[in-house]
Enzyme design. Structure first.
Site, PDB file in Angstrom:
ATOM      1  N   GLN A 129     -27.287 -15.365  -9.317  1.00 19.34           N
ATOM      2  CA  GLN A 129     -28.685 -15.703  -9.128  1.00 19.34           C
ATOM      3  C   GLN A 129     -29.159 -16.484 -10.344  1.00 19.34           C
ATOM      4  O   GLN A 129     -28.904 -16.064 -11.471  1.00 19.34           O
ATOM      5  CB  GLN A 129     -29.404 -14.353  -9.008  1.00 19.34           C
ATOM      6  CG  GLN A 129     -30.854 -14.384  -8.795  1.00 19.34           C
ATOM      7  CD  GLN A 129     -31.376 -12.953  -8.750  1.00 19.34           C
ATOM      8  OE1 GLN A 129     -31.314 -12.306  -7.730  1.00 19.34           O
ATOM      9  NE2 GLN A 129     -31.873 -12.470  -9.860  1.00 19.34           N
ATOM     10  N   SER A 132     -34.359 -16.237 -13.368  1.00 16.27           N
ATOM     11  CA  SER A 132     -35.131 -15.964 -14.597  1.00 16.27           C
ATOM     12  C   SER A 132     -34.981 -17.088 -15.605  1.00 16.27           C
ATOM     13  O   SER A 132     -33.955 -17.763 -15.658  1.00 16.27           O
ATOM     14  CB  SER A 132     -34.654 -14.676 -15.250  1.00 16.27           C
ATOM     15  OG  SER A 132     -34.890 -13.598 -14.405  1.00 16.27           O
ATOM     16  N   SER A 164     -26.399 -12.473 -14.271  1.00 13.40           N
ATOM     17  CA  SER A 164     -25.271 -11.557 -14.225  1.00 13.40           C
ATOM     18  C   SER A 164     -24.182 -12.155 -13.349  1.00 13.40           C
ATOM     19  O   SER A 164     -24.452 -12.613 -12.245  1.00 13.40           O
ATOM     20  CB  SER A 164     -25.830 -10.249 -13.684  1.00 13.40           C
ATOM     21  OG  SER A 164     -24.845  -9.423 -13.245  1.00 13.40           O
ATOM     22  N   GLU A 247     -33.084  -6.547  -4.438  1.00 13.68           N
ATOM     23  CA  GLU A 247     -32.549  -6.143  -5.736  1.00 13.68           C
ATOM     24  C   GLU A 247     -33.124  -4.793  -6.153  1.00 13.68           C
ATOM     25  O   GLU A 247     -32.404  -3.908  -6.583  1.00 13.68           O
ATOM     26  CB  GLU A 247     -32.883  -7.182  -6.809  1.00 13.68           C
ATOM     27  CG  GLU A 247     -32.374  -6.756  -8.189  1.00 13.68           C
ATOM     28  CD  GLU A 247     -32.637  -7.778  -9.288  1.00 13.68           C
ATOM     29  OE1 GLU A 247     -33.588  -8.563  -9.151  1.00 13.68           O
ATOM     30  OE2 GLU A 247     -31.892  -7.755 -10.274  1.00 13.68           O
TER      31      GLU A 247
END
Lengths: 407, 374
Positions: A129, A132, A164, A247
């Site tokens: 992903q 952020s 991650s 999530e």
């Protein structure tokens, strides 16, 4: 109150338990250092994914049109529980199969998007992903990574962080700002991309614990085809929300060191004439810890009950995430303190429990931030469960380019 | 899998809430608190008895309705929400459970039907002085089937017709059933932190009693209280949830510095913390209710966990509700103190949180030692 499966659920559980027992790969090939993200660990996880996919257990709850098995959410949850019990829950494919690809399939209906699915289900591709950014942590709509249209392509430039799995991922989903002249939630657009696209650079971040499982990803003039857009231009916020809900549901049910290990350790730790277990203050703390840990365990049953009735688990799950992250920090803090001066040592060769409590102590602050900070979780409870007013949002109606940004 | 009340249980709960909204407004608790009645509301008590609630978990053979323990827990939650000033907990969770656990067939036949009809009101008389109950600190004595000694505080000691009394017998501490409406029993009210749940000093002078069960009275008492703790946990959760709702509603109504006070994060996060504690208590209590209703071996751990979690939830909710209300919250006129008092009453009535925390950890250790969970 009934903690038993319904007859259908019980039959399904027996079936998958037997199937797992008959098909599980040999876990003994992993040594103690082969933790998550190491090659042997990833290979094992991939092998298991291939086995599951071949028998229709890789995406149980997905509709058949997506390449799933068309099962129910409760069946998927039961399978996950049995997988966990067998020590076979791996995180490599969760981001792709449970967060990003469902979003791709929800927002897109073209052949190229659909073609991404079968290899991911088979364990051939890993996803990460890219949401952020350094300048926007909890403010997930405050993204600055720019995407500028160039013919049939977009040119993407910016920096992502806390990604991650980016170090091993084949694909990513990136959310970009395509229009800075409209308010922040409206100017975002999502794309999927191959991680080996020119201009994508992944750098591991060394965390305070010494681990480097998370990354920052630099995007320098990365050319992405408009055919890789997820949803419409300006729909990026809806894509983010869709994936983040999944999530948070996944994060609340964490496991790890528990009161059992702590009691075992306390028994072997001398204190006074006996062991640390004789300390009344420690015993009282342990009771408080236990009821929280129990609540987290029982929350999974409540979620199963909701799924069993065809309902979605509610925002109450935010309480579970709060408890779990703070509990992990408290548990490790107590465990290290129990050692008294010897607790200073975190050398895995010398420290109690091979330094596991020390490692957790240094990792725990991150647990309280990742996947929604303590403060965001409390806002969610206050606003969505208790109905208290939302935070004043001074940037809500302002064009993004005019929002004060500080540093 | 259903980690929740069933639809039937939910209807029972809703019905109970409707009934109590009408029959047991907060003014009922306040009335008793301010000195009306003998430490309980006799009219309200008669109406509750009429509902048949006292027999919810009592078998039909003994005049009960045998609905079940989860149903009793559902009722307990509603009684807790209403902070009803009645001897329900003493008579139903403690006295009736004492009989069902330790009573002889004849004792059950003689007393349980009276508990259901309200003709009899029972309580448990254990305490004599400060500190946890211990064999060496029990001075009440039974000799030749006659009891002498003093017990205080005995919750519902004025309302009760019967009590299970902890006293020294020939073989150490035991439990005895005493008829309180007999010669030689003197009862005086004692002032307590929650006067809406009256208590008394009971003095026994050579009063005839019958033994309840055999063997170690303290161990039997612990088993009785473990069962009562489950229902009390639901009363605590009912009260804690109501405190949270009252504080939430007030935070939406009250403005300061031009904004609803509930829009400040200091208030939002405080109430989110209360919600989280209440959720922890509810999960643990549901598990304990399941353990109680299925006679599961999990009960000793689950009941202690429910009590620990519910005591800390009610304490937090009741004190933080006052904080949200601000100055008005600490006045006599505001209802907050009714809950703050009831929270303390409930967390002490079966023994303090510290005692239960120790008990919980003893049991966890026992299970680990038995290899059951390791």
């Amino acid at each position: 109150m009934n903690f038993d499966d319904s007859p259908e659920e019980a039959a399904y559980r027996l079936k998958v338990r037997a199937w797992i027992a008959a098909n599980k790969p040999d876990l003994s090939v992993l040594g103690p250092e082969d933790r998550v993200w190491t090659e042997p660990h990833k290979d094992l996880a991939t092998r298991w994914q291939v086995i599951k996919a071949a028998s229709g257990y890789a995406c149980i709850g997905w509709p058949t049109a997506w390449g799933g098995s068309g099962g129910t959410a409760i069946e998927e949850a039961i399978f996950n529980q049995e997988e966990q019990t067998a020590g076979l829950r791996f995180s490599y494919f969760v981001t792709g199969l449970h967060m990003l690809l469902p979003a791709v399939l929800k927002f897109n209906d073209d052949d190229a998007s659909r073609a991404l699915v079968p290899p991911a289900v088979r364990g051939d591709t890993i996803w990460c992903q890219l949401f952020s950014e350094p300048a926007g942590g909890s403010d997930s709509a405050g993204l600055r990574t720019r995407a500028v249209e160039d013919g049939d392509d977009w040119i993407v430039t910016g920096q992502k962080v806390w990604n991650s799995g980016a170090q091993i991922a084949d694909y990513g989903m990136v959310v970009t700002r395509t229009d800075p002249t409209v308010p922040k939630h409206k100017g975002l657009t999502a794309f999927w991309l191959r991680m080996d696209t020119p201009g994508v650079e992944v750098r591991p971040i060394k965390m305070m614990s010494g681990d480097a499982e998370l990354n920052e990803v630099f995007l320098s003039d990365v050319r992405i085809s408009d055919s890789q857009r997820v949803g419409a231009v300006g729909d990026g916020w809806a894509v983010i929300i869709f994936t983040l809900m999944n999530e948070r549901a996944a994060l609340g049910s964490g496991s790890g060191l528990s009161w059992r290990e702590l009691i075992a350790m306390a028994r072997n730790t001398p204190a006074g004439e006996g062991s640390a277990m004789d300390d009344p203050a420690f015993r009282e703390w342990l009771a408080d810890y236990y009821v929280d840990a129990e609540a987290i365990r029982l929350q999974t049953f409540r979620n199963l009950s909701a799924l069993s009735k065809g309902e979605a688990p509610g925002p109450e799950g935010s309480a579970g995430k709060l408890l779990w992250a703070n509990g992990a920090q408290d548990l490790s803090s107590r465990a290290v303190d129990l050692q008294d001066r010897f607790g200073l040592i975190d050398d895995p060769e010398l420290a109690v429990a091979n330094g596991a409590f020390h490692h957790r102590l240094l990792w725990a602050p991150g647990l309280r931030l990742g996947g929604g900070t303590d403060e965001i979780m409390k806002n969610i409870i206050a606003e969505r469960v208790l109905g208290l007013p939302g935070e004043p949002r001074v940037d809500k109606t302002v064009p993004f380019k005019d929002i004060p940004s500080g540093r | 899998m259903n980690f929740d009340f069933t639809d039937d249980q939910k209807s029972l709960k809703e019905e109970a809430r409707r009934f109590l909204t009408d029959a047991s407004p907060l003014s009922a608790a306040r009335g008793v608190l301010e000195g009306e009645g003998d430490g309980y509301d006799a009219r309200l008590w008669a109406r509750i008895v009429e509902q048949g609630w006292c027999g919810a978990a009592i078998p039909e053979t003994y005049g009960g309705y045998a609905m079940g323990y989860v149903e009793l827990c559902a009722l307990a939650e509603e009684l807790g929400r209403a902070i009803s000033p009645v001897p329900f907990a003493s008579s139903v969770y403690q006295f009736a459970e004492s009989l069902m656990l330790g009573g002889s067939e004849a004792q059950k036949q003689a007393l349980l039907p009276g508990v259901v009809t309200g003709e009899m009101v029972g309580t448990v008389a254990t305490t004599e002085g400060p500190g946890e109950i211990a064999a060496g600190r029990i001075n009440a004595r039974v000799a030749n089937g006659r009891l002498s000694g003093t017990k205080l505080p005995v919750v519902d000691g004025l309302a009760a017709t019967h009590a299970v009394v902890l006293a020294q017998g020939d073989d150490g501490p035991g439990l005895y059933i005493a008829d309180l409406v007999s010669d030689g029993v003197m009862r005086e009210a004692v002032a307590t932190i929650d006067p809406s749940r009256g208590a008394a000093r009971l003095t026994f002078d050579d009063v005839p009693v019958e033994p309840l069960g055999a063997g170690d009275g303290i161990a039997l008492l612990a088993r009785i209280e473990e069962r009562a703790a489950v229902m009390i946990a639901f009363e605590q959760i009912g009260g804690a949830d109501r405190c949270l709702e009252m504080a939430r509603d007030y935070a939406l109504e009250r403005y300061a510095f031009g904004r609803q006070i509930g829009s400040y994060q200091a208030i939002k996060h405080k109430l989110a913390d209360v919600f989280t504690r209440n959720a922890v208590a509810r999960s643990n209590a549901y598990y304990a209710a399941w353990a109680l209703s299925t006679d599961s071996g999990e009960l000793p751990v689950a009941a202690a966990a429910a009590r620990v979690a519910a005591s800390s939830a009610y304490w937090l909710a009741s004190k933080e509700a006052i904080q949200v209300f601000g100055g008005i919250g600490v006045t006599w006129e505001a209802d907050n103190h009714l809950f703050y008092r009831r929270a303390r009453h409930l967390q002490l009535v079966l023994g303090s949180p510290s005692t239960w925390k120790r008990r919980l950890v003893d049991r966890l250790e026992g299970r680990l030692a038995a290899g059951e969970l390791a």
